[in-house]
Motif scaffolding. Structure first.
Motif, mmCIF file in Angstrom:
data_model
loop_
_atom_site.group_PDB
_atom_site.id
_atom_site.type_symbol
_atom_site.label_atom_id
_atom_site.label_comp_id
_atom_site.label_asym_id
_atom_site.label_seq_id
_atom_site.Cartn_x
_atom_site.Cartn_y
_atom_site.Cartn_z
ATOM 1 N N HIS A 81 0.809 -1.209 0.000
ATOM 2 C CA HIS A 81 0.000 0.000 0.000
ATOM 3 C C HIS A 81 0.846 1.264 0.000
ATOM 4 C CE1 HIS A 81 1.023 -0.407 4.220
ATOM 5 N NE2 HIS A 81 0.713 0.863 4.387
ATOM 6 N N LYS A 82 2.132 1.153 0.289
ATOM 7 C CA LYS A 82 2.957 2.352 0.360
ATOM 8 C C LYS A 82 4.316 2.071 -0.283
ATOM 9 C CE LYS A 82 4.862 5.596 3.677
ATOM 10 N NZ LYS A 82 5.093 5.878 5.080
ATOM 11 N N TYR A 83 4.763 3.011 -1.083
ATOM 12 C CA TYR A 83 6.073 2.875 -1.717
ATOM 13 C C TYR A 83 7.137 3.418 -0.773
ATOM 14 C CZ TYR A 83 10.029 3.895 -4.709
ATOM 15 O OH TYR A 83 11.296 3.948 -5.234
ATOM 16 N N THR A 84 8.211 2.679 -0.607
ATOM 17 C CA THR A 84 9.331 3.135 0.213
ATOM 18 C C THR A 84 10.469 3.535 -0.716
ATOM 19 O OG1 THR A 84 8.692 1.584 1.927
ATOM 20 C CG2 THR A 84 10.883 2.520 2.075
ATOM 21 N N ASP A 85 10.885 4.785 -0.589
ATOM 22 C CA ASP A 85 11.956 5.298 -1.427
ATOM 23 C C ASP A 85 13.267 4.600 -1.060
ATOM 24 O OD1 ASP A 85 13.426 6.756 -3.174
ATOM 25 O OD2 ASP A 85 13.256 8.665 -2.091
ATOM 26 N N ASP A 86 14.064 4.269 -2.080
ATOM 27 C CA ASP A 86 15.330 3.581 -1.845
ATOM 28 C C ASP A 86 16.293 4.412 -1.006
ATOM 29 O OD1 ASP A 86 14.878 1.161 -2.960
ATOM 30 O OD2 ASP A 86 15.672 1.672 -4.931
ATOM 31 N N ARG A 87 16.171 5.741 -1.073
ATOM 32 C CA ARG A 87 17.079 6.601 -0.315
ATOM 33 C C ARG A 87 16.849 6.490 1.192
ATOM 34 N NH1 ARG A 87 15.690 12.035 -3.289
ATOM 35 N NH2 ARG A 87 13.695 10.998 -3.116
ATOM 36 N N SER A 88 15.651 6.089 1.580
ATOM 37 C CA SER A 88 15.359 6.010 3.011
ATOM 38 C C SER A 88 15.544 4.602 3.566
ATOM 39 C CB SER A 88 13.917 6.460 3.286
ATOM 40 O OG SER A 88 13.019 5.578 2.660
ATOM 41 N N ARG A 89 15.884 3.660 2.735
ATOM 42 C CA ARG A 89 16.097 2.296 3.216
ATOM 43 C C ARG A 89 17.422 2.201 3.979
ATOM 44 N NH1 ARG A 89 12.570 -1.426 0.777
ATOM 45 N NH2 ARG A 89 11.612 -0.612 -1.107
ATOM 46 N N VAL A 90 17.444 1.381 4.983
ATOM 47 C CA VAL A 90 18.652 1.166 5.763
ATOM 48 C C VAL A 90 19.387 -0.014 5.158
ATOM 49 C CG1 VAL A 90 19.574 0.552 8.028
ATOM 50 C CG2 VAL A 90 17.600 2.083 7.839
ATOM 51 N N ARG A 91 20.610 0.223 4.743
ATOM 52 C CA ARG A 91 21.414 -0.849 4.160
ATOM 53 C C ARG A 91 22.555 -1.155 5.114
ATOM 54 N NH1 ARG A 91 19.262 -1.542 -0.653
ATOM 55 N NH2 ARG A 91 18.461 0.230 -1.816
ATOM 56 N N LEU A 92 22.756 -2.444 5.344
ATOM 57 C CA LEU A 92 23.803 -2.860 6.259
ATOM 58 C C LEU A 92 24.993 -3.380 5.463
ATOM 59 C CD1 LEU A 92 21.632 -4.698 8.921
ATOM 60 C CD2 LEU A 92 22.429 -2.342 8.927
ATOM 61 N N GLY A 93 26.160 -2.973 5.875
ATOM 62 C CA GLY A 93 27.381 -3.388 5.192
ATOM 63 C C GLY A 93 28.145 -4.429 5.988
ATOM 64 N N ARG A 94 29.438 -4.393 5.824
ATOM 65 C CA ARG A 94 30.307 -5.362 6.465
ATOM 66 C C ARG A 94 30.268 -5.214 7.980
ATOM 67 N NH1 ARG A 94 36.598 -6.082 4.758
ATOM 68 N NH2 ARG A 94 36.935 -8.028 5.858
ATOM 69 N N PHE A 95 30.233 -6.323 8.677
ATOM 70 C CA PHE A 95 30.188 -6.382 10.137
ATOM 71 C C PHE A 95 28.903 -5.735 10.706
ATOM 72 C CE2 PHE A 95 34.824 -6.137 9.219
ATOM 73 C CZ PHE A 95 35.111 -7.478 9.474
ATOM 74 N N GLY A 96 27.853 -5.645 9.906
ATOM 75 C CA GLY A 96 26.583 -5.114 10.380
ATOM 76 C C GLY A 96 26.518 -3.624 10.502
ATOM 77 N N HIS A 97 27.546 -2.906 9.968
ATOM 78 C CA HIS A 97 27.505 -1.445 10.035
ATOM 79 C C HIS A 97 26.556 -0.902 8.994
ATOM 80 C CE1 HIS A 97 30.792 -1.029 12.885
ATOM 81 N NE2 HIS A 97 31.404 -2.019 12.250
ATOM 82 N N ARG A 98 25.975 0.241 9.313
ATOM 83 C CA ARG A 98 25.067 0.894 8.395
ATOM 84 C C ARG A 98 25.878 1.661 7.359
ATOM 85 N NH1 ARG A 98 20.183 4.950 10.121
ATOM 86 N NH2 ARG A 98 19.643 5.528 8.007
ATOM 87 N N THR A 99 25.511 1.482 6.103
ATOM 88 C CA THR A 99 26.206 2.203 5.025
ATOM 89 C C THR A 99 25.282 3.208 4.386
ATOM 90 O OG1 THR A 99 25.541 0.597 3.357
ATOM 91 C CG2 THR A 99 27.587 0.173 4.514
ATOM 92 N N SER A 100 25.850 4.266 3.899
ATOM 93 C CA SER A 100 25.057 5.248 3.147
ATOM 94 C C SER A 100 25.723 5.447 1.791
ATOM 95 C CB SER A 100 24.967 6.559 3.912
ATOM 96 O OG SER A 100 26.220 6.941 4.404
ATOM 97 N N ASP A 101 24.938 5.297 0.769
ATOM 98 C CA ASP A 101 25.496 5.367 -0.592
ATOM 99 C C ASP A 101 25.663 6.773 -1.084
ATOM 100 O OD1 ASP A 101 25.637 2.659 -0.654
ATOM 101 O OD2 ASP A 101 23.671 2.429 -1.572
#
Length: 101
Positions: A81-101
């Protein structure tokens, strides 16, 4: 023990009448109960009456809540029912750290 007033157990059917009628009904009930014509309610009967009252109250409350916002159930496949923008998604990188592209 039932109420001395007819319909007093159910507020929708309560018809008290005038002051003299109410007092007459109360005194008649007291005279009958003192004479032993009215048997006191047993614990099992009281518990059943209270359980019935609770079930009626719960049904009324459920219907009352449903009257404001009916819960529609979607059957079959459907889109989110709702679109989530890719920019607001939380992406996890190596060792579980949060990455920002």
């Amino acid at each position: 023990m039932p109420s001395p007033q007819p319909g007093a157990d159910n507020p929708r059917q309560c018809s008290a009448g005038s002051k003299s009628e109410v007092l007459a009904n109360v005194f008649a009930y007291l005279n009958k109960s003192m004479a032993g014509e009215i048997q006191p309610e047993s614990k099992q009967q009281r518990m059943e009456r209270q359980a019935d009252s609770l079930a009626d109250s719960q049904l009324w409350h459920d219907n009352y809540r449903a009257s404001f916002l009916p819960a529609f159930q979607i059957v079959g496949p459907h889109l989110p029912h709702k679109y989530t923008d890719d920019r607001s998604r939380v992406r996890l990188g190596r060792f579980g750290h949060r990455t920002s592209d």
